[in-house]
Design a protein around this motif. Structure first.
Motif, PDB file in Angstrom:
ATOM      1  N   VAL A 128     -24.184  -6.569 -35.051  1.00  0.00           N
ATOM      2  CA  VAL A 128     -23.422  -5.733 -35.977  1.00  0.00           C
ATOM      3  C   VAL A 128     -23.105  -6.520 -37.246  1.00  0.00           C
ATOM      4  CG1 VAL A 128     -21.248  -4.489 -36.297  1.00  0.00           C
ATOM      5  CG2 VAL A 128     -22.463  -4.328 -34.134  1.00  0.00           C
ATOM      6  N   GLY A 129     -22.859  -7.816 -37.090  1.00  0.00           N
ATOM      7  CA  GLY A 129     -22.543  -8.633 -38.254  1.00  0.00           C
ATOM      8  C   GLY A 129     -22.091 -10.019 -37.866  1.00  0.00           C
ATOM      9  N   ILE A 130     -21.553 -10.725 -38.854  1.00  0.00           N
ATOM     10  CA  ILE A 130     -21.063 -12.101 -38.654  1.00  0.00           C
ATOM     11  C   ILE A 130     -19.671 -12.222 -39.276  1.00  0.00           C
ATOM     12  CG2 ILE A 130     -23.289 -13.266 -38.359  1.00  0.00           C
ATOM     13  CD1 ILE A 130     -23.254 -13.915 -41.365  1.00  0.00           C
ATOM     14  N   PRO A 131     -18.672 -11.591 -38.668  1.00  0.00           N
ATOM     15  CA  PRO A 131     -17.336 -11.630 -39.264  1.00  0.00           C
ATOM     16  C   PRO A 131     -16.742 -13.041 -39.291  1.00  0.00           C
ATOM     17  CG  PRO A 131     -17.247 -10.687 -37.069  1.00  0.00           C
ATOM     18  CD  PRO A 131     -18.693 -10.863 -37.400  1.00  0.00           C
ATOM     19  N   MET A 132     -15.903 -13.251 -40.285  1.00  0.00           N
ATOM     20  CA  MET A 132     -15.209 -14.516 -40.436  1.00  0.00           C
ATOM     21  C   MET A 132     -13.967 -14.485 -39.546  1.00  0.00           C
ATOM     22  SD  MET A 132     -13.885 -16.380 -43.896  1.00  0.00           S
ATOM     23  CE  MET A 132     -15.103 -15.523 -44.807  1.00  0.00           C
ATOM     24  N   VAL A 133     -13.750 -15.569 -38.806  1.00  0.00           N
ATOM     25  CA  VAL A 133     -12.572 -15.644 -37.947  1.00  0.00           C
ATOM     26  C   VAL A 133     -11.606 -16.740 -38.382  1.00  0.00           C
ATOM     27  CG1 VAL A 133     -13.711 -14.591 -35.964  1.00  0.00           C
ATOM     28  CG2 VAL A 133     -13.775 -17.076 -36.226  1.00  0.00           C
ATOM     29  N   ASP A 134     -12.063 -17.613 -39.282  1.00  0.00           N
ATOM     30  CA  ASP A 134     -11.194 -18.668 -39.797  1.00  0.00           C
ATOM     31  C   ASP A 134     -11.743 -19.110 -41.152  1.00  0.00           C
ATOM     32  OD1 ASP A 134      -9.150 -20.590 -39.910  1.00  0.00           O
ATOM     33  OD2 ASP A 134     -10.332 -22.084 -38.840  1.00  0.00           O
ATOM     34  N   THR A 135     -10.855 -19.382 -42.084  1.00  0.00           N
ATOM     35  CA  THR A 135     -11.287 -19.867 -43.396  1.00  0.00           C
ATOM     36  C   THR A 135     -10.164 -20.660 -44.050  1.00  0.00           C
ATOM     37  OG1 THR A 135     -12.329 -19.260 -45.486  1.00  0.00           O
ATOM     38  CG2 THR A 135     -10.591 -17.807 -44.696  1.00  0.00           C
ATOM     39  N   ARG A 136     -10.587 -21.587 -44.896  1.00  0.00           N
ATOM     40  CA  ARG A 136      -9.628 -22.349 -45.701  1.00  0.00           C
ATOM     41  C   ARG A 136     -10.390 -23.003 -46.837  1.00  0.00           C
ATOM     42  NH1 ARG A 136      -9.622 -27.930 -44.265  1.00  0.00           N
ATOM     43  NH2 ARG A 136     -10.915 -28.292 -42.439  1.00  0.00           N
ATOM     44  N   ALA A 137      -9.647 -23.451 -47.829  1.00  0.00           N
ATOM     45  CA  ALA A 137     -10.284 -24.093 -48.975  1.00  0.00           C
ATOM     46  C   ALA A 137      -9.335 -25.107 -49.589  1.00  0.00           C
ATOM     47  CB  ALA A 137     -10.678 -23.050 -50.011  1.00  0.00           C
ATOM     48  N   LYS A 138      -9.939 -26.114 -50.218  1.00  0.00           N
ATOM     49  CA  LYS A 138      -9.208 -27.104 -50.997  1.00  0.00           C
ATOM     50  C   LYS A 138      -9.687 -26.963 -52.433  1.00  0.00           C
ATOM     51  CE  LYS A 138      -9.052 -30.439 -47.224  1.00  0.00           C
ATOM     52  NZ  LYS A 138      -9.458 -31.804 -46.814  1.00  0.00           N
ATOM     53  N   PHE A 139      -8.745 -26.767 -53.347  1.00  0.00           N
ATOM     54  CA  PHE A 139      -9.069 -26.542 -54.753  1.00  0.00           C
ATOM     55  C   PHE A 139      -8.719 -27.798 -55.560  1.00  0.00           C
ATOM     56  CE2 PHE A 139      -8.142 -22.510 -52.766  1.00  0.00           C
ATOM     57  CZ  PHE A 139      -9.179 -21.703 -53.196  1.00  0.00           C
ATOM     58  N   TYR A 140      -9.692 -28.294 -56.315  1.00  0.00           N
ATOM     59  CA  TYR A 140      -9.499 -29.513 -57.085  1.00  0.00           C
ATOM     60  C   TYR A 140      -9.530 -29.272 -58.591  1.00  0.00           C
ATOM     61  CZ  TYR A 140     -10.738 -31.455 -52.518  1.00  0.00           C
ATOM     62  OH  TYR A 140     -10.781 -31.737 -51.184  1.00  0.00           O
ATOM     63  N   ILE A 141     -10.484 -28.448 -59.042  1.00  0.00           N
ATOM     64  CA  ILE A 141     -10.666 -28.210 -60.473  1.00  0.00           C
ATOM     65  C   ILE A 141     -10.730 -26.700 -60.700  1.00  0.00           C
ATOM     66  CG2 ILE A 141     -12.210 -28.531 -62.455  1.00  0.00           C
ATOM     67  CD1 ILE A 141     -13.322 -31.016 -61.036  1.00  0.00           C
ATOM     68  N   PRO A 142      -9.928 -26.152 -61.618  1.00  0.00           N
ATOM     69  CA  PRO A 142      -9.998 -24.706 -61.863  1.00  0.00           C
ATOM     70  C   PRO A 142     -11.237 -24.318 -62.670  1.00  0.00           C
ATOM     71  CG  PRO A 142      -8.447 -25.727 -63.371  1.00  0.00           C
ATOM     72  CD  PRO A 142      -8.913 -26.815 -62.440  1.00  0.00           C
ATOM     73  N   SER A 143     -11.591 -23.066 -62.549  1.00  0.00           N
ATOM     74  CA  SER A 143     -12.668 -22.497 -63.366  1.00  0.00           C
ATOM     75  C   SER A 143     -12.107 -21.327 -64.146  1.00  0.00           C
ATOM     76  CB  SER A 143     -13.822 -22.025 -62.479  1.00  0.00           C
ATOM     77  OG  SER A 143     -14.434 -23.130 -61.854  1.00  0.00           O
ATOM     78  N   THR A 144     -12.726 -21.062 -65.302  1.00  0.00           N
ATOM     79  CA  THR A 144     -12.271 -19.991 -66.168  1.00  0.00           C
ATOM     80  C   THR A 144     -13.457 -19.122 -66.581  1.00  0.00           C
ATOM     81  OG1 THR A 144     -12.506 -21.375 -68.135  1.00  0.00           O
ATOM     82  CG2 THR A 144     -10.352 -21.382 -67.059  1.00  0.00           C
ATOM     83  N   TYR A 145     -13.140 -18.027 -67.257  1.00  0.00           N
ATOM     84  CA  TYR A 145     -14.153 -17.079 -67.699  1.00  0.00           C
ATOM     85  C   TYR A 145     -15.292 -17.780 -68.445  1.00  0.00           C
ATOM     86  CZ  TYR A 145     -16.378 -13.450 -70.470  1.00  0.00           C
ATOM     87  OH  TYR A 145     -17.313 -12.638 -71.064  1.00  0.00           O
ATOM     88  N   GLY A 146     -16.508 -17.477 -68.030  1.00  0.00           N
ATOM     89  CA  GLY A 146     -17.690 -18.025 -68.682  1.00  0.00           C
ATOM     90  C   GLY A 146     -18.228 -19.301 -68.066  1.00  0.00           C
TER      91      GLY A 146
END
Length: 139
Positions: free
Chosen positions: A55-73
């Motif tokens: 049927v699919g591959i649902p996500m059961v856990d997720t996390r992220a570490k953010f170091y540098i922001p991104s902006t439009y373009g």
């Protein structure tokens, strides 16, 4: 393990009023990157449904570490790979770079699911087919 890279240009709608990517938008990008990873390995989401009966591959856990922001373009590169394959689940790591600098590390665990043979109205985890494991092991 097999790795896939794709470039993504940040769109106006990805950003908050401060012109920084609103963090949930990254998770949509990671979901697309997981689909692209499977397709690049020769096993699209369509194959999962039609070839393997999932049927699919649902996500059961997720996390992220953010170091540098991104902006439009901005153009970011998302490198995705399957880090570990278990009986019915797998772990994906996404590394996002911007101007060759690490911007984000994201981690997700997904489970392959199909219809429960005992009750088709329910979902049940399914073993990762050996063919799929082989496709990702080739590196």
């Amino acid at each position: 393990m097999f790795t896939n890279r794709r470039d993504v240009q940040i769109q106006w709608g990805d950003c908050d009023p401060a012109n920084i990517v609103y963090y949930p938008r990254y998770f949509a990008m990671f979901d697309d990157s997981t689909s692209a990873l499977f397709a690049a390995a020769g096993c699209s989401k369509r194959d999962l449904v039609h070839v393997y009966g999932l049927v699919g591959i649902p996500m059961v856990d997720t996390r992220a570490k953010f170091y540098i922001p991104s902006t439009y373009g901005d153009v970011i590169t998302i490198e995705s790979r399957i880090e570990k394959i278990n009986r019915s689940s797998f772990e994906v790591i996404h590394k996002v770079t911007k101007d060759d600098a690490l911007a984000i590390e994201a981690f997700e665990t997904r489970v392959l699911v199909g219809r429960d043979p005992a009750d088709p109205s329910k979902l049940k985890s399914a073993a990762v087919p050996a063919e799929i494991v082989e496709k990702f092991m080739r590196g």
